[in-house]
Design a protein around this motif. Structure first.
Motif, PDB file in Angstrom:
ATOM      1  N   LYS A  50       4.231  -3.086   0.841  1.00  0.00           N
ATOM      2  CA  LYS A  50       3.254  -3.179  -0.253  1.00  0.00           C
ATOM      3  C   LYS A  50       1.959  -3.810   0.250  1.00  0.00           C
ATOM      4  N   GLN A  51       2.068  -4.879   1.008  1.00  0.00           N
ATOM      5  CA  GLN A  51       0.879  -5.540   1.555  1.00  0.00           C
ATOM      6  C   GLN A  51       0.090  -4.611   2.468  1.00  0.00           C
ATOM      7  N   ALA A  52       0.792  -3.693   3.128  1.00  0.00           N
ATOM      8  CA  ALA A  52       0.136  -2.762   4.047  1.00  0.00           C
ATOM      9  C   ALA A  52      -0.416  -1.534   3.328  1.00  0.00           C
ATOM     10  N   GLY A  53      -0.137  -1.402   2.031  1.00  0.00           N
ATOM     11  CA  GLY A  53      -0.680  -0.286   1.274  1.00  0.00           C
ATOM     12  C   GLY A  53       0.141   0.990   1.304  1.00  0.00           C
ATOM     13  N   LEU A  66       6.964   2.616  -5.916  1.00  0.00           N
ATOM     14  CA  LEU A  66       6.566   3.998  -5.706  1.00  0.00           C
ATOM     15  C   LEU A  66       5.576   4.039  -4.555  1.00  0.00           C
ATOM     16  N   LEU A  67       5.374   5.216  -4.007  1.00  0.00           N
ATOM     17  CA  LEU A  67       4.427   5.341  -2.905  1.00  0.00           C
ATOM     18  C   LEU A  67       3.019   5.097  -3.402  1.00  0.00           C
ATOM     19  N   ALA A  68       2.229   4.408  -2.606  1.00  0.00           N
ATOM     20  CA  ALA A  68       0.841   4.130  -2.961  1.00  0.00           C
ATOM     21  C   ALA A  68      -0.056   5.318  -2.605  1.00  0.00           C
ATOM     22  N   ARG A  69       0.430   6.150  -1.686  1.00  0.00           N
ATOM     23  CA  ARG A  69      -0.297   7.347  -1.279  1.00  0.00           C
ATOM     24  C   ARG A  69       0.658   8.528  -1.317  1.00  0.00           C
ATOM     25  N   SER A  70       0.097   9.695  -1.264  1.00  0.00           N
ATOM     26  CA  SER A  70       0.893  10.917  -1.236  1.00  0.00           C
ATOM     27  C   SER A  70       1.759  10.946   0.030  1.00  0.00           C
ATOM     28  N   PRO A  71       2.974  11.512  -0.034  1.00  0.00           N
ATOM     29  CA  PRO A  71       3.827  11.592   1.158  1.00  0.00           C
ATOM     30  C   PRO A  71       3.177  12.367   2.311  1.00  0.00           C
ATOM     31  N   ASP A  72       2.245  13.263   1.991  1.00  0.00           N
ATOM     32  CA  ASP A  72       1.591  13.996   3.076  1.00  0.00           C
ATOM     33  C   ASP A  72       0.456  13.189   3.711  1.00  0.00           C
ATOM     34  N   HIS A  82       3.325  -0.324  11.956  1.00  0.00           N
ATOM     35  CA  HIS A  82       3.133  -1.477  11.064  1.00  0.00           C
ATOM     36  C   HIS A  82       4.353  -2.399  11.111  1.00  0.00           C
ATOM     37  N   VAL A  83       5.524  -1.833  10.910  1.00  0.00           N
ATOM     38  CA  VAL A  83       6.737  -2.644  10.816  1.00  0.00           C
ATOM     39  C   VAL A  83       7.061  -3.309  12.150  1.00  0.00           C
ATOM     40  N   GLU A  84       6.847  -2.592  13.242  1.00  0.00           N
ATOM     41  CA  GLU A  84       7.178  -3.128  14.558  1.00  0.00           C
ATOM     42  C   GLU A  84       6.063  -4.005  15.127  1.00  0.00           C
TER      43      GLU A  84
END
Length: 141
Positions: A50-53, A66-72, A82-84
């Motif tokens: 969430k913090q990463a958008g 829910l997704l903040a952006r479209s899956p595409d 980001h996670v790593e």
């Protein structure tokens, strides 16, 4: 390429959200159950996403994630990095300057990056759904 358990869970969580109807919040417990992720760990992962958008949350009885952006618009590569904690498109493998495999590892990193940076969650969902409908078991004898 080594991806931590946290990275794997983050990818699965985003994939799960990409499978859902757009704009419909999904409860953490549902994602955790479907993806077999410990709920407390998933809460931490989703907070970071969430913090990463990547995701957003809604409060209340009908709330969830829910997704903040479209899956595409979300690639595997950007989530993994980001996670790593990998900044930019740095090498995932860290070879030594005297490593005789240095050029090989660079080519491996480049090939891996080309795949994960071009693969969106929308593409994953399409491929997954196609595979699921292709192999429908027939229990008739």
């Amino acid at each position: 390429m080594n991806i931590s358990v946290k990275g794997e869970y983050a990818l699965h969580a985003i994939f799960d959200l990409a499978l859902q109807k757009p704009g419909q919040p999904i409860k953490i417990a549902d994602i955790a159950r479907r993806q077999k992720i410990p709920q407390k760990f998933l809460e931490l992962i989703l907070s970071g996403l969430k913090q990463a958008g990547f995701v957003e949350s809604r409060r209340g009885a009908e709330g969830g994630y829910l997704l903040a952006r479209s899956p595409d618009a979300i690639t595997i590569g950007e989530v993994v990095r980001h996670v790593e904690g990998i900044k930019g498109k740095k090498s995932i493998h860290k070879p030594h300057a005297s490593d005789p495999f240095l050029d090989t590892w660079r080519r491996v990193d480049e090939a891996t990056s080309n795949v994960i940076d071009r693969t969106t969650f929308a593409e994953l969902v399409r491929n997954w759904r196609e595979r699921q409908t292709k192999y429908v078991p027939n229990w008739e004898i």
